[in-house]
Design a protein around this motif. Structure first.
Motif, PDB file in Angstrom:
ATOM      1  N   GLY A  35       0.842  -1.188   0.000  1.00 52.89           N
ATOM      2  CA  GLY A  35       0.000   0.000   0.000  1.00 52.89           C
ATOM      3  C   GLY A  35       0.878   1.239   0.000  1.00 52.89           C
ATOM      4  O   GLY A  35       1.636   1.464   0.944  1.00 52.89           O
ATOM      5  N   VAL A  36       0.793   2.044  -1.056  1.00 54.82           N
ATOM      6  CA  VAL A  36       1.666   3.214  -1.201  1.00 54.82           C
ATOM      7  C   VAL A  36       0.852   4.421  -1.641  1.00 54.82           C
ATOM      8  O   VAL A  36      -0.185   4.281  -2.305  1.00 54.82           O
ATOM      9  CB  VAL A  36       2.795   2.958  -2.220  1.00 54.82           C
ATOM     10  N   ARG A  37       1.316   5.596  -1.319  1.00 58.27           N
ATOM     11  CA  ARG A  37       0.625   6.815  -1.745  1.00 58.27           C
ATOM     12  C   ARG A  37       1.029   7.218  -3.158  1.00 58.27           C
ATOM     13  O   ARG A  37       0.222   7.756  -3.914  1.00 58.27           O
ATOM     14  CB  ARG A  37       0.935   7.964  -0.777  1.00 58.27           C
ATOM     15  N   ASP A  38       2.287   6.957  -3.523  1.00 60.91           N
ATOM     16  CA  ASP A  38       2.823   7.356  -4.822  1.00 60.91           C
ATOM     17  C   ASP A  38       3.171   6.094  -5.614  1.00 60.91           C
ATOM     18  O   ASP A  38       4.083   5.353  -5.244  1.00 60.91           O
ATOM     19  CB  ASP A  38       4.070   8.218  -4.600  1.00 60.91           C
ATOM     20  N   GLU A  39       2.460   5.857  -6.699  1.00 58.09           N
ATOM     21  CA  GLU A  39       2.666   4.622  -7.456  1.00 58.09           C
ATOM     22  C   GLU A  39       4.076   4.524  -8.030  1.00 58.09           C
ATOM     23  O   GLU A  39       4.689   3.449  -8.029  1.00 58.09           O
ATOM     24  CB  GLU A  39       1.647   4.509  -8.588  1.00 58.09           C
ATOM     25  N   LYS A  40       4.631   5.627  -8.525  1.00 58.00           N
ATOM     26  CA  LYS A  40       5.973   5.611  -9.096  1.00 58.00           C
ATOM     27  C   LYS A  40       7.006   5.188  -8.049  1.00 58.00           C
ATOM     28  O   LYS A  40       7.867   4.345  -8.318  1.00 58.00           O
ATOM     29  CB  LYS A  40       6.324   6.990  -9.659  1.00 58.00           C
ATOM     30  N   LYS A  41       6.906   5.757  -6.854  1.00 56.63           N
ATOM     31  CA  LYS A  41       7.834   5.377  -5.781  1.00 56.63           C
ATOM     32  C   LYS A  41       7.596   3.936  -5.351  1.00 56.63           C
ATOM     33  O   LYS A  41       8.533   3.214  -5.004  1.00 56.63           O
ATOM     34  CB  LYS A  41       7.674   6.325  -4.590  1.00 56.63           C
ATOM     35  N   GLY A  42       6.338   3.511  -5.387  1.00 57.23           N
ATOM     36  CA  GLY A  42       6.030   2.128  -5.057  1.00 57.23           C
ATOM     37  C   GLY A  42       6.658   1.154  -6.029  1.00 57.23           C
ATOM     38  O   GLY A  42       7.214   0.126  -5.629  1.00 57.23           O
ATOM     39  N   ARG A  43       6.579   1.470  -7.320  1.00 62.19           N
ATOM     40  CA  ARG A  43       7.185   0.604  -8.337  1.00 62.19           C
ATOM     41  C   ARG A  43       8.706   0.549  -8.182  1.00 62.19           C
ATOM     42  O   ARG A  43       9.328  -0.505  -8.358  1.00 62.19           O
ATOM     43  CB  ARG A  43       6.839   1.109  -9.740  1.00 62.19           C
TER      44      ARG A  43
END
Length: 287
Positions: A35-43
């Motif tokens: 579960g992440v707020r920013d998809e780019k940072k999550g990827r």
């Protein structure tokens, strides 16, 4: 027959304690919903994982509608790890108008737990802090606290919630466990959001270099709480060293305010009212 890997949901999974927890769980062969707020940072964080399996899903814990949407997309979860948090940011309100630390650190995780409760098979781990001992629940105005006072209040709320959830699960006869954990004093980017000022200076320039442990070590109590078969509902896992700052994971005693049943009942009721989520677990005292 092949044993199915456990599925973990970890909030705040792309950095700090959340990433360290995610890596430890995937290293053990688990499947982690990040579960992440920013998809780019999550990827980008997902690409750093070496074992197990994972998937990235976006959730903004400062918006209860985002929490609802995230929960609706989760089909299966064995262990929920309520990890994400914010610490002493500039005065900010959530999308629903609540003080942001109370909203993100407690209300979002209360709501997420309630929304997923019928799909959780093993346990809920809620990450608190040693600073819950300095917290006070301002039931007359939970939005009034600011800065580190609001942070301490939110971390006490985490502890009160975890213990009250255990009470209600036991009373309802469910086998799901509610466990608490805290990292001690760990270096994470949680502190990067602290408002500029003396507290930030003392934290980043003095406290961290002298006292803090790396995120990987700080995550050990959470991983222990999430994976050890012998962990019991209602237990609080933290570092066993001096001042609960560092050391091997062990069972610690929470602050008296955390285990006060009246605090538990009042916080549960106000959390249901503020989030609109009713987990369906009645008050044991009313039975």
């Amino acid at each position: 027959m092949r044993h199915m890997a456990l599925t973990y949901v970890v909030t705040g999974a792309n950095s700090g304690l959340g990433f360290a927890t995610t890596k430890a769980l995937t290293d053990r062969g688990g499947h982690v919903v990040m579960g992440v707020r920013d998809e780019k940072k999550g990827r980008a964080a997902q690409a750093r994982l070496e074992k197990g399996s994972s998937e990235v899903r976006v959730v903004d814990l400062a918006d209860l509608e985002s929490v609802r949407a995230f929960a609706a997309g989760i089909e299966r979860v064995d262990v929920l790890v309520n990890n994400a948090g914010v610490m002493a940011p500039p005065p900010t309100l959530s999308a629903q108008g609540f003080e942001v630390q109370f909203a993100v650190n407690h209300l979002a995780h209360f709501a997420l737990t309630g929304l997923l409760l019928d799909r959780i098979t093993d346990r809920v781990v809620t990450v608190s802090s040693v600073l819950h001992r300095k917290g006070r629940l301002r039931f007359d105005d939970l939005n009034a606290a600011r800065g580190n006072q609001a942070y301490n209040q939110s971390k006490l709320a985490n502890a009160v919630f975890g213990i009250e959830l255990d009470r209600r699960l036991r009373a309802s006869g469910q086998k799901i466990r509610s466990v608490l954990a805290h990292p001690g004093y760990a270096v994470t980017n949680l502190q990067a959001g602290v408002q500029e000022g003396l507290y930030r200076t003392l934290l980043l320039r003095l406290g961290n270099p002298i006292l803090a442990v790396p995120a990987e070590q700080g995550a050990r109590p959470t991983v222990f709480a999430a994976t050890e078969p012998g962990v019991q509902g209602g237990q609080f896992i933290g570092p066993s060293g001096l001042g609960e700052m560092r050391g091997a994971p062990g069972v610690i005693t929470p602050a008296p305010a955390a285990s006060d049943p009246e605090n538990g009942r009042r916080l549960w009721a106000v959390s249901e009212e503020m989030t609109g989520v009713r987990p369906g677990l009645g008050d044991p005292a009313a039975r």
